[in-house]
Structures are given as C-alpha cells and as structure tokens.
Design a protein around this motif. Structure first.
Motif, mmCIF file in Angstrom:
data_model
loop_
_atom_site.group_PDB
_atom_site.id
_atom_site.type_symbol
_atom_site.label_atom_id
_atom_site.label_comp_id
_atom_site.label_asym_id
_atom_site.label_seq_id
_atom_site.Cartn_x
_atom_site.Cartn_y
_atom_site.Cartn_z
ATOM 1 N N THR A 179 0.844 -1.194 0.000
ATOM 2 C CA THR A 179 0.000 0.000 0.000
ATOM 3 C C THR A 179 0.880 1.244 0.000
ATOM 4 N N MET A 180 0.550 2.184 -0.864
ATOM 5 C CA MET A 180 1.260 3.462 -0.874
ATOM 6 C C MET A 180 0.254 4.603 -0.949
ATOM 7 N N LYS A 181 0.656 5.749 -0.364
ATOM 8 C CA LYS A 181 -0.191 6.936 -0.469
ATOM 9 C C LYS A 181 -0.112 7.477 -1.891
ATOM 10 N N THR A 182 -1.240 7.871 -2.441
ATOM 11 C CA THR A 182 -1.194 8.507 -3.759
ATOM 12 C C THR A 182 -0.316 9.753 -3.662
ATOM 13 N N GLY A 183 0.375 10.037 -4.748
ATOM 14 C CA GLY A 183 1.298 11.171 -4.769
ATOM 15 C C GLY A 183 2.726 10.770 -4.447
ATOM 16 N N THR A 184 2.903 9.533 -3.960
ATOM 17 C CA THR A 184 4.261 9.086 -3.615
ATOM 18 C C THR A 184 4.683 7.907 -4.499
ATOM 19 N N ILE A 185 3.884 7.615 -5.514
ATOM 20 C CA ILE A 185 4.082 6.395 -6.300
ATOM 21 C C ILE A 185 4.884 6.651 -7.583
ATOM 22 N N GLY A 186 4.576 7.740 -8.263
ATOM 23 C CA GLY A 186 5.286 8.076 -9.498
ATOM 24 C C GLY A 186 6.647 8.703 -9.198
ATOM 25 N N HIS A 187 7.311 9.227 -10.247
ATOM 26 C CA HIS A 187 8.601 9.902 -10.017
ATOM 27 C C HIS A 187 8.409 11.138 -9.150
ATOM 28 N N ILE A 188 7.337 11.871 -9.456
ATOM 29 C CA ILE A 188 7.015 13.069 -8.666
ATOM 30 C C ILE A 188 5.500 13.103 -8.448
ATOM 31 N N GLY A 189 5.082 13.516 -7.262
ATOM 32 C CA GLY A 189 3.667 13.749 -6.994
ATOM 33 C C GLY A 189 3.478 15.234 -6.705
ATOM 34 N N CYS A 190 2.300 15.738 -7.063
ATOM 35 C CA CYS A 190 2.020 17.156 -6.838
ATOM 36 C C CYS A 190 0.707 17.280 -6.087
ATOM 37 N N THR A 191 0.643 18.232 -5.184
ATOM 38 C CA THR A 191 -0.642 18.458 -4.534
ATOM 39 C C THR A 191 -0.880 19.940 -4.276
ATOM 40 N N SER A 192 -2.123 20.239 -3.913
ATOM 41 C CA SER A 192 -2.551 21.614 -3.673
ATOM 42 C C SER A 192 -3.152 21.723 -2.282
ATOM 43 N N PHE A 193 -2.907 22.843 -1.632
ATOM 44 C CA PHE A 193 -3.536 23.103 -0.332
ATOM 45 C C PHE A 193 -4.569 24.221 -0.439
ATOM 46 N N PHE A 194 -5.110 24.411 -1.633
ATOM 47 C CA PHE A 194 -6.215 25.354 -1.830
ATOM 48 C C PHE A 194 -7.270 25.071 -0.744
ATOM 49 N N PRO A 195 -7.912 26.124 -0.199
ATOM 50 C CA PRO A 195 -8.773 25.922 0.978
ATOM 51 C C PRO A 195 -9.788 24.789 0.875
ATOM 52 N N SER A 196 -10.363 24.582 -0.304
ATOM 53 C CA SER A 196 -11.409 23.557 -0.408
ATOM 54 C C SER A 196 -10.859 22.160 -0.674
ATOM 55 N N LYS A 197 -9.544 22.020 -0.832
ATOM 56 C CA LYS A 197 -8.984 20.677 -1.022
ATOM 57 C C LYS A 197 -9.066 19.909 0.308
#
Ligand SMILES: *Cc1c(COP(=O)(O)O)cnc(C)c1O
Length: 377
Positions: A173-191
């Motif tokens: 099991t892996m967290k999404t965003g940590t599986i590919g070469h690079i993962g990207c995420t946003s901390f926009f308020p509604s995320k």
C-alpha cells in the motif's frame, strides 16, 4: 443555516484555538517566509505520506510546473494527460512549450483510461500525468508498467486525493502522490488538506530530483545569489504551514467523515434509476474530495437548477473537455473528440461533502434529489 459545498467554517470552529495560536506565533516571530513551521510541516507530511521528500511550494499549479521543469523536458516533447481534469494539469504542459496529449478517461472511475494509450506514443512522448480525480487513485500499477515500457516519467496530480491509499496487486500500500517519479498536490482551501490561502507541495522518493525541485522552486539557486538554472519563486507561507500542521492531524478523520457522508448518499440514492452513484475501486481508498453522480436522463442541468432553488449548492467538475477550451485549440485537430470525456461533461454533478457529518443536511439534499426525479424521470 446555509448549506455549503465545503463546511470550512464548522471545521474551523473545532480547531480554532490551535489554528489561532499557530498564526499568532508566526506573527510574534515575524517569521513570515521560511519560518520554522514550514520545515516542521514538511517533516510531518513526509512522515504521514511515508515519502522521502516533500518540497512545499506556493500552489498546486506551481507544483505541476516545477515537476515538469525538474524533468528537463525539451520544447516539443509530449506529455500525456487526461482531457477530463482541472485546467492546471494540462496548462503547465503548454506553458513550458511542451505538448499536452489529451486522452480519454474511464467512464466509471473518471480516471485516465489505459486502453488504447499505446496509440498515443511517439518518439517525443516523455511523461504521463495521471490525475486521481475526485479522491480515488488512478490505476497506478498499470500506469507504472506502461511508463516503464515506454520510458516515461510519471507525475501524479494528487491535488484531489491527498490521504488516499493505492493498493498494489501484491498487497503493498502506498499513499497517492508518492508512487510516481514526482507527486504534486494543492492546499487550496477547499482541497481535502486545505490551508487558508494558496499552498502546494511536491513529493518524491528520488534524492536527485528532490534537490533539483528545491533549486527550481528557489530561483534556480542552491547557494544564495548563485543561480544554476532558471527557476521560479514558489514558497509556502509560514502562516499557511502553521495552519496545515494543525489540519494534517485531522486529515484522516476528515476522510472518515467524507466517507460517511458518501456512504449515506450511496445508500439513499442508489435506487434512483436516473442517476449512477460513484464507483469505488477495490485497490484504492476513496477520500471523496468530490461526491460525483452521473445523471443519465439528460437532465443534469435542470437538476442543478432545481437544487439551487432549494438552496442546495452543487458543482459541475468539469463542464467542458480541455480540448474544447479555446486555450487548447492549438493542440488538437479540428473536430477532435473523446467519447467518454464528452459524455461525462454532460452527466456529472458533484454534491456537498462535509468533514462534519450532519444527518439533517444530508437527508434534506437526498430528499430534494428524489423529489426532482419524481417529476423529471
Ligand atoms: C486544485 C487542482 C490543481 C491546482 O491547484 P492550485 O493550488 O489551485 O493551483 C491542479 N490539479 C487538480 C486536479 C486540482 O484539482
């Protein structure tokens, strides 16, 4: 009480003291840029995600752009991404002089479809960007295999699925965003993990890529005032990091509540013949960034209007395929069309999902949806 798409206010009420203290501390220390909370949040987030490197940045779009820059792609190189996603995914590809190759998605999971993907491969294809849309992982094992076969980088757009797990066929099991070469995420308020302004981050397990990402996000410098490459200025504010430190501790509980509301919608809406409830795949946990129905009788827009009249907000993510956007005209032949993307753009509707489950609110939304279909079937 007015129903919101996201209940940021009631969420804040519960963590108010800790949030306020965190913000106050930043002000007291006047450490607005690169203050201690940024590093602390980074480390706590690395631990939560079980990833070697988190590199905070200014927003999710920057994260995607910096990821593309770090991979040293050349103008004209082609990057595969779904056509059914938020504009940012493909926008940064074009901005860097690369070519977005927009492909179709799966009708049930809303995520990038693997069938037929080979047909898009050319000598210029360099990367693929799966988006874990609405909070559920794309088929990462298949995507990794495909990428390996064709020598592609994998950049995960994890802006909507932070906290969700992907389960490999062997049970890993892996967290999404940590599986590919690079993962990207946003901390926009509604995320799902949102701050009180803009914020974002990149994730990677690759030390060299992490160093390059850090350098690019900081004007291309490793040593102050010595610039190796052209970079950008993309930082997470200390105040936002202080807020994220508090909210990270709540993230799993938020996912539980989102799932509770989603399960309640499922249970009560699954028998309505004109709509289809969202599919849950077996090899991923859903964090329900969005709870998205498909309306099968062509009355999606009427349903939205009806709900608006009852003070129930809803959203259409997304009303227009990327390749139909004026901004993307240059990347497709006239008349280009992807059947599933076309269909979804006219069928999907996302309902409010809250991190504080309120049965009364849920019952009201459900009963009005049923009322609508009683007279519009
Ligand atoms: C929100 C989002 C982004 C961009 O994030 P920002 O922080 O708003 O720049 C990128 N991709 C997807 C799929 C998103 O939902």
């Amino acid at each position: 009480m007015k129903i919101q798409m996201v209940d940021l206010k009631s969420q804040y009420e519960k963590i108010k003291d800790e949030i306020n203290a965190g913000i106050q501390e930043c002000i007291d220390n006047t450490a607005f840029i690169n203050g201690p909370a940024v590093k602390e949040f980074q480390q706590e987030f690395e631990k939560y995600l079980n990833v070697k490197h988190v590199i905070p940045c200014a927003n999710g779009t920057d994260a995607l752009q910096i990821a593309m820059m770090a991979l040293d792609l050349k103008p004209g190189d082609e990057v595969i991404c779904p056509a059914f996603t938020y504009v940012a995914t493909a926008e940064v590809i074009g901005l860097l002089g690369l070519k977005p190759i927009m492909v179709d998605v799966d009708e049930n999971t809303f995520n990038i479809a693997l069938e037929g993907l080979e047909n898009y491969i050319t000598p210029k294809t360099k990367a693929i960007v799966p988006v874990h849309l609405y909070g559920q992982s794309a088929e990462m094992k298949k995507i990794l295999d495909f990428a390996e076969k064709h020598n592609l980088f994998v950049i995960e757009d994890n802006a909507q699925a932070i906290g969700s797990d992907y389960i490999f066929p062997d049970g890993t099991t892996m967290k999404t965003g940590t599986i590919g070469h690079i993962g990207c995420t946003s901390f926009f308020p509604s995320k799902n993990l949102g701050c009180y302004g803009d914020g974002g981050a990149l994730m990677t397990n690759d030390d060299d890529l992490a160093a390059r990402i850090r350098m690019i996000a900081n004007h291309g410098q490793q040593k102050k005032y010595y610039h190796k490459v052209l970079g950008c200025n993309s930082r997470l504010d200390t105040i936002q990091a202080a807020i994220l430190k508090v909210k990270l501790k709540q993230l799993d509980q938020y996912s539980v509540s989102r799932n509770q509301m989603a399960a309640y919608y499922d249970e009560n809406l699954k028998e309505v013949p004109e709509i289809q409830i969202p599919e849950r795949v077996k090899n991923a946990t859903h964090v329900f960034h969005q709870y998205t129905l498909k309306v099968k009788n062509g009355k999606r827009d009427e349903l939205q209007q009806y709900l608006a009249g009852k003070d129930i907000p809803s959203m259409i993510y997304y009303p227009l395929p990327l390749y139909r956007q004026e901004a993307f005209e240059q990347y497709v032949e006239e008349g280009f069309s992807l059947p599933v993307t076309e269909k979804l753009c006219s069928e999907v509707i996302s309902l409010p999902v809250h991190t504080e489950f309120n049965q009364q609110v849920s019952d009201y939304i459900i009963s009005e949806i049923k009322n609508f279909f009683k007279t519009n079937n």
